[in-house]
Design a protein around this motif. Structure first.
Motif, PDB file in Angstrom:
ATOM      1  N   ARG A  18      -0.381   8.889   9.955  1.00 42.86           N
ATOM      2  CA  ARG A  18       0.308   8.898   8.660  1.00 42.86           C
ATOM      3  C   ARG A  18       1.782   8.522   8.839  1.00 42.86           C
ATOM      4  N   ARG A  19       2.402   9.094   9.840  1.00 46.72           N
ATOM      5  CA  ARG A  19       3.831   8.851  10.050  1.00 46.72           C
ATOM      6  C   ARG A  19       4.088   7.473  10.652  1.00 46.72           C
ATOM      7  N   ALA A  20       3.168   6.984  11.482  1.00 42.61           N
ATOM      8  CA  ALA A  20       3.327   5.634  12.028  1.00 42.61           C
ATOM      9  C   ALA A  20       3.307   4.590  10.922  1.00 42.61           C
ATOM     10  N   PRO A  46      -9.304   7.043   2.691  1.00 43.94           N
ATOM     11  CA  PRO A  46      -9.846   7.018   1.333  1.00 43.94           C
ATOM     12  C   PRO A  46      -9.865   5.639   0.679  1.00 43.94           C
ATOM     13  N   ASP A  47      -8.901   4.774   1.066  1.00 44.51           N
ATOM     14  CA  ASP A  47      -8.773   3.529   0.314  1.00 44.51           C
ATOM     15  C   ASP A  47      -7.962   2.541   1.148  1.00 44.51           C
ATOM     16  N   LEU A  48      -8.198   1.261   0.940  1.00 42.09           N
ATOM     17  CA  LEU A  48      -7.420   0.245   1.643  1.00 42.09           C
ATOM     18  C   LEU A  48      -5.949   0.334   1.282  1.00 42.09           C
ATOM     19  N   PHE A  87      -3.913   7.073   3.425  1.00 38.42           N
ATOM     20  CA  PHE A  87      -3.866   8.495   3.759  1.00 38.42           C
ATOM     21  C   PHE A  87      -3.862   9.300   2.475  1.00 38.42           C
ATOM     22  N   ALA A  88      -4.748  10.287   2.426  1.00 37.55           N
ATOM     23  CA  ALA A  88      -4.826  11.131   1.242  1.00 37.55           C
ATOM     24  C   ALA A  88      -3.485  11.814   1.008  1.00 37.55           C
ATOM     25  N   PRO A  89      -3.110  12.010  -0.237  1.00 42.50           N
ATOM     26  CA  PRO A  89      -1.828  12.695  -0.503  1.00 42.50           C
ATOM     27  C   PRO A  89      -1.816  14.080   0.122  1.00 42.50           C
ATOM     28  N   ARG A  90      -0.642  14.494   0.625  1.00 44.51           N
ATOM     29  CA  ARG A  90      -0.497  15.831   1.176  1.00 44.51           C
ATOM     30  C   ARG A  90      -0.669  16.864   0.077  1.00 44.51           C
ATOM     31  N   ASN A  91      -1.216  18.021   0.453  1.00 44.85           N
ATOM     32  CA  ASN A  91      -1.372  19.125  -0.506  1.00 44.85           C
ATOM     33  C   ASN A  91       0.007  19.691  -0.870  1.00 44.85           C
ATOM     34  N   ALA A 144       0.835  -1.201   0.000  1.00 48.55           N
ATOM     35  CA  ALA A 144       0.000   0.000   0.000  1.00 48.55           C
ATOM     36  C   ALA A 144       0.871   1.252   0.000  1.00 48.55           C
ATOM     37  N   ARG A 145       0.370   2.294  -0.663  1.00 45.25           N
ATOM     38  CA  ARG A 145       1.120   3.543  -0.737  1.00 45.25           C
ATOM     39  C   ARG A 145       1.168   4.201   0.640  1.00 45.25           C
ATOM     40  N   GLY A 146       2.352   4.722   1.003  1.00 45.58           N
ATOM     41  CA  GLY A 146       2.506   5.388   2.289  1.00 45.58           C
ATOM     42  C   GLY A 146       2.801   4.447   3.435  1.00 45.58           C
ATOM     43  N   ILE A 147       3.022   3.160   3.149  1.00 44.53           N
ATOM     44  CA  ILE A 147       3.317   2.175   4.191  1.00 44.53           C
ATOM     45  C   ILE A 147       4.793   1.799   4.090  1.00 44.53           C
ATOM     46  N   GLY A 148       5.544   1.988   5.166  1.00 45.09           N
ATOM     47  CA  GLY A 148       6.951   1.641   5.184  1.00 45.09           C
ATOM     48  C   GLY A 148       7.811   2.674   4.464  1.00 45.09           C
TER      49      GLY A 148
END
Length: 403
Positions: free
Chosen positions: A188-190, A393-395, A399-403, A2-6
């Protein structure tokens, strides 16, 4: 994956954190005075001449004194008209005066004296014949008052306390918005520090440090990190777990800002999700969205729970609290207490009103496999509901992308 994981480390993420910019202002003295006036008006409706509030969230709400309850009675006695009186150990007077954010008289007791006799004397001096009891007052304090003032009629003060606290002001909403935004950033950071072999303890410690770095009152107010099978238990399993590829990750945590709580849960997977996990996650997402959409002023709290369960039942879960399905209520009130009245559950017919704040978390438990809980909070508006934070937003993109 998943995006944003690890892909990061605890050290790198903590190094980027700074105290929250533009923090919400504190509750004003004027607002606390208006709370006292509202409580006095509600006391008439239950026939109470006075109200007693013990140390804890409600004492903080009315007076600004953020003390927890102990064996020593610290309390506010509020008559139906006139100034409140604080009951306090004499040796705590300096600390009380430094904390008190309202005008109030003070009645002091020494260590060898009975605070309940002092409270009874104070009530007699106010001419009180009936006393509304803080629903969170410990039994030993209630019993002490009963014995010290045998002629005093004691009544349940929940209608007064909940009648004040369940409707949040704009200042309260701002403090809660900050707390929830901070916790979502910590989530998000975790997610970014996850790796094969990381333990639940490591993640919990990071979450606490991140909350502290952002300026939360005392780090994490609570934190549950659940991997794999442990996610199938609403409050997890004892002991440490170690993360493996393909496991569900469920993190439920929160903090406090000037006493006001956040409480957000995210569920995703470390690796590639199975088709069954994807199906269950999608049903959970629909149930949470349906509950939110059903919110309108005047709708009874229990109706929101029924809407969420209806979505789950259509997908083959339940019925009621049966598993696989939703084993608990859809949501709880939140404010200075992490769980407070009213509740989104069958039997709670409290009409929704603007300013009420709730969690929305219709968890799905698949026994011996995994659980999915998406928990976000909303407040009731004149026309419906407003999220404090945007839901997941999604599995595969938690986390939604940062602006």
């Amino acid at each position: 994956m998943a995006r944003g994981i690890g892909g990061s480390t605890a050290q790198a993420e903590l190094a980027e954190l700074r105290p929250w910019p533009n923090p919400a202002p504190p509750i004003s003295r004027q607002e606390r005075e208006s709370r006292l006036a509202k409580a006095q008006g509600l006391m008439a409706g239950i026939g109470a001449d006075a109200l007693i509030i013990g140390a804890g969230a409600s004492l903080r709400y009315f007076t600004g004194v953020a003390w927890g309850a102990t064996e020593r009675l610290v309390a506010m006695v509020l008559p139906r008209s006139g100034e409140p009186v604080m009951i306090c150990p004499r040796f705590e007077l300096g600390s009380l005066q430094a904390s008190l954010q309202i005008e109030a008289g003070v009645a002091l007791w020494e260590e060898h004296e009975s605070p309940y006799a002092l409270a009874a004397e104070t009530l007699a001096g106010l001419g009180a014949k009936s006393l509304a009891i803080d629903p969170a007052l410990p039994f030993f304090a209630y019993d002490g008052l009963r014995v010290a003032a045998p002629g005093l009629m004691l009544v349940n003060g929940a209608a007064v306390v909940d009648g004040c606290r369940m409707i949040k002001s704009p200042a309260e909403l701002a403090l809660m918005s900050q707390a929830k935004a901070m916790t979502l950033e910590v989530h998000r950071r975790a997610a970014r520090i996850l790796r094969e072999g990381v333990t639940t303890g490591e993640v919990r410690r990071f979450i606490d440090q991140a909350h502290r770095a952002l300026g939360a009152d005392n780090g994490s107010s609570f934190c549950a990190v659940q991997f794999g099978l442990a996610s199938a238990y609403p409050h997890g399993l004892p002991g440490e777990q170690t993360l493996a590829k393909g496991e569900v990750v469920l993190i439920d945590t929160g903090c406090q800002v000037q006493g006001y709580n956040s409480d957000i849960t995210r569920t995703y997977v470390f690796g590639e999700p199975s088709a069954e996990l994807r199906r269950v996650w999608d049903v959970e997402k629909r149930a949470q969205a349906a509950a939110f959409a059903a919110v309108k002023p005047g709708v009874p709290c229990e109706a929101i729970d029924a809407v969420a369960r209806g979505v789950l039942a259509e997908a083959g879960f339940g019925p009621d609290y049966e598993l696989p399905g939703l084993p608990h209520r859809t949501g709880h009130g939140i404010g200075l207490s992490i769980h407070e009245a009213p509740y989104l559950v069958r039997g709670d017919r409290t009409p929704l009103q603007p300013g009420m704040c709730f969690s929305n978390e219709p968890m799905i438990v698949i026994p011996d496999a995994f659980g999915v809980r998406l928990e976000d909070h909303f407040h009731v508006t004149e026309t419906g509901a407003a999220w404090f934070t945007e839901p997941q937003p999604d599995l595969e993109e938690p986390f939604a992308p940062r602006n």
